[in-house]
Design a protein around this motif. Structure first.
Motif, PDB file in Angstrom:
ATOM      1  N   LEU A  89       0.832  -1.204   0.000  1.00 11.24           N
ATOM      2  CA  LEU A  89       0.000   0.000   0.000  1.00 11.24           C
ATOM      3  C   LEU A  89       0.866   1.253   0.000  1.00 11.24           C
ATOM      4  N   ALA A  90       1.876   1.268   0.865  1.00 15.00           N
ATOM      5  CA  ALA A  90       2.779   2.424   0.932  1.00 15.00           C
ATOM      6  C   ALA A  90       3.542   2.593  -0.374  1.00 15.00           C
ATOM      7  N   ALA A  91       4.027   1.495  -0.943  1.00 18.29           N
ATOM      8  CA  ALA A  91       4.770   1.573  -2.204  1.00 18.29           C
ATOM      9  C   ALA A  91       3.878   2.073  -3.336  1.00 18.29           C
ATOM     10  N   SER A  92       2.619   1.633  -3.360  1.00 16.18           N
ATOM     11  CA  SER A  92       1.697   2.098  -4.390  1.00 16.18           C
ATOM     12  C   SER A  92       1.486   3.603  -4.287  1.00 16.18           C
ATOM     13  N   VAL A  93       1.313   4.098  -3.074  1.00 14.79           N
ATOM     14  CA  VAL A  93       1.157   5.547  -2.872  1.00 14.79           C
ATOM     15  C   VAL A  93       2.413   6.272  -3.328  1.00 14.79           C
ATOM     16  N   VAL A  94       3.578   5.762  -2.942  1.00 14.08           N
ATOM     17  CA  VAL A  94       4.846   6.413  -3.313  1.00 14.08           C
ATOM     18  C   VAL A  94       5.007   6.460  -4.825  1.00 14.08           C
ATOM     19  N   PHE A  95       4.748   5.338  -5.506  1.00  8.38           N
ATOM     20  CA  PHE A  95       4.891   5.326  -6.968  1.00  8.38           C
ATOM     21  C   PHE A  95       3.925   6.298  -7.634  1.00  8.38           C
ATOM     22  N   GLN A  96       2.691   6.355  -7.152  1.00 13.07           N
ATOM     23  CA  GLN A  96       1.729   7.280  -7.753  1.00 13.07           C
ATOM     24  C   GLN A  96       2.117   8.729  -7.504  1.00 13.07           C
ATOM     25  N   VAL A  97       2.637   9.018  -6.328  1.00  8.28           N
ATOM     26  CA  VAL A  97       3.078  10.387  -6.034  1.00  8.28           C
ATOM     27  C   VAL A  97       4.305  10.731  -6.884  1.00  8.28           C
ATOM     28  N   GLY A 104       4.864   9.550  -9.877  1.00  9.01           N
ATOM     29  CA  GLY A 104       4.289   9.809 -11.198  1.00  9.01           C
ATOM     30  C   GLY A 104       3.686  11.200 -11.289  1.00  9.01           C
ATOM     31  N   LEU A 105       2.944  11.584 -10.262  1.00  3.04           N
ATOM     32  CA  LEU A 105       2.347  12.920 -10.247  1.00  3.04           C
ATOM     33  C   LEU A 105       3.407  14.013 -10.188  1.00  3.04           C
ATOM     34  N   CYS A 151       7.352   8.950 -15.595  1.00  3.55           N
ATOM     35  CA  CYS A 151       5.986   9.170 -15.122  1.00  3.55           C
ATOM     36  C   CYS A 151       5.126   7.941 -15.415  1.00  3.55           C
ATOM     37  N   GLY A 152       5.195   7.449 -16.624  1.00  2.00           N
ATOM     38  CA  GLY A 152       4.407   6.276 -17.014  1.00  2.00           C
ATOM     39  C   GLY A 152       4.787   5.035 -16.222  1.00  2.00           C
ATOM     40  N   LEU A 153       6.085   4.819 -16.044  1.00  2.84           N
ATOM     41  CA  LEU A 153       6.535   3.649 -15.286  1.00  2.84           C
ATOM     42  C   LEU A 153       6.119   3.739 -13.818  1.00  2.84           C
ATOM     43  N   ALA A 154       6.187   4.933 -13.258  1.00  7.62           N
ATOM     44  CA  ALA A 154       5.783   5.101 -11.858  1.00  7.62           C
ATOM     45  C   ALA A 154       4.291   4.813 -11.693  1.00  7.62           C
ATOM     46  N   PHE A 155       3.467   5.341 -12.591  1.00 13.74           N
ATOM     47  CA  PHE A 155       2.033   5.059 -12.509  1.00 13.74           C
ATOM     48  C   PHE A 155       1.748   3.580 -12.746  1.00 13.74           C
ATOM     49  N   LEU A 156       2.462   2.971 -13.685  1.00 15.00           N
ATOM     50  CA  LEU A 156       2.285   1.545 -13.952  1.00 15.00           C
ATOM     51  C   LEU A 156       2.605   0.719 -12.713  1.00 15.00           C
ATOM     52  N   ALA A 157       3.686   1.039 -12.034  1.00 18.78           N
ATOM     53  CA  ALA A 157       4.054   0.318 -10.810  1.00 18.78           C
ATOM     54  C   ALA A 157       3.005   0.541  -9.719  1.00 18.78           C
ATOM     55  N   GLY A 158       2.559   1.792  -9.547  1.00 17.69           N
ATOM     56  CA  GLY A 158       1.567   2.093  -8.526  1.00 17.69           C
ATOM     57  C   GLY A 158       0.248   1.386  -8.770  1.00 17.69           C
ATOM     58  N   LEU A 159      -0.224   1.402 -10.010  1.00 21.33           N
ATOM     59  CA  LEU A 159      -1.483   0.740 -10.328  1.00 21.33           C
ATOM     60  C   LEU A 159      -1.334  -0.775 -10.295  1.00 21.33           C
ATOM     61  N   GLY A 160      -0.159  -1.264 -10.677  1.00 19.33           N
ATOM     62  CA  GLY A 160       0.102  -2.704 -10.582  1.00 19.33           C
ATOM     63  C   GLY A 160       0.046  -3.191  -9.148  1.00 19.33           C
ATOM     64  N   LEU A 161       0.608  -2.403  -8.241  1.00 20.77           N
ATOM     65  CA  LEU A 161       0.540  -2.762  -6.822  1.00 20.77           C
ATOM     66  C   LEU A 161      -0.896  -2.711  -6.308  1.00 20.77           C
ATOM     67  N   MET A 162      -1.677  -1.759  -6.801  1.00 22.17           N
ATOM     68  CA  MET A 162      -3.087  -1.721  -6.409  1.00 22.17           C
ATOM     69  C   MET A 162      -3.811  -2.977  -6.887  1.00 22.17           C
TER      70      MET A 162
END
Length: 111
Positions: A12-20, A22-23, A41-52
């Motif tokens: 959960l924490a890693a997903s938040v970090v990756f999305q932030v 990306g933003l 940016c794309g890779l960070a969002f991909l990792a964050g959404l993948g973790l979700m």
């Protein structure tokens, strides 16, 4: 309800970090015209959404995960904007987002 194991909390924490991340890279992409920040940016969002997706697969309820992320990610993004981009944030905006986090936490505890 799924118990919050250290693995779930870390995901959960890693997903938040990756999305932030990306933003926070979005302004550097200059409308996706700068290639390296755009890829980051794309890779960070991909990792964050993948973790979700992995969190949902592990049994976290969609009705809890998405509202939580919808509150905490913007709150963290506001902090990044203030610290790194010199943006200002009104007390009203911050208060409403913090209140949203608290309401989500309360709602998930009674469900």
């Amino acid at each position: 309800m799924v118990s919050l194991t250290p693995t779930i909390i870390a995901m959960l924490a890693a997903s938040v970090v990756f999305q932030v991340i990306g933003l926070s890279l979005m302004p550097l992409t200059k409308g996706l015209t700068e290639i390296l920040p755009s890829i980051g940016c794309g890779l960070a969002f991909l990792a964050g959404l993948g973790l979700m997706a992995r969190l949902l697969h592990s049994g976290i309820n969609l009705g809890i995960l998405l509202p939580f992320m919808a509150a905490i990610v913007p709150l963290c993004a506001i902090a990044v904007g203030m610290l790194f981009y010199g943006e200002s944030a009104s007390l009203t905006k911050l208060s409403l987002l913090v209140s949203a986090c608290l309401v989500i936490g309360f709602a998930s505890s009674i469900a």
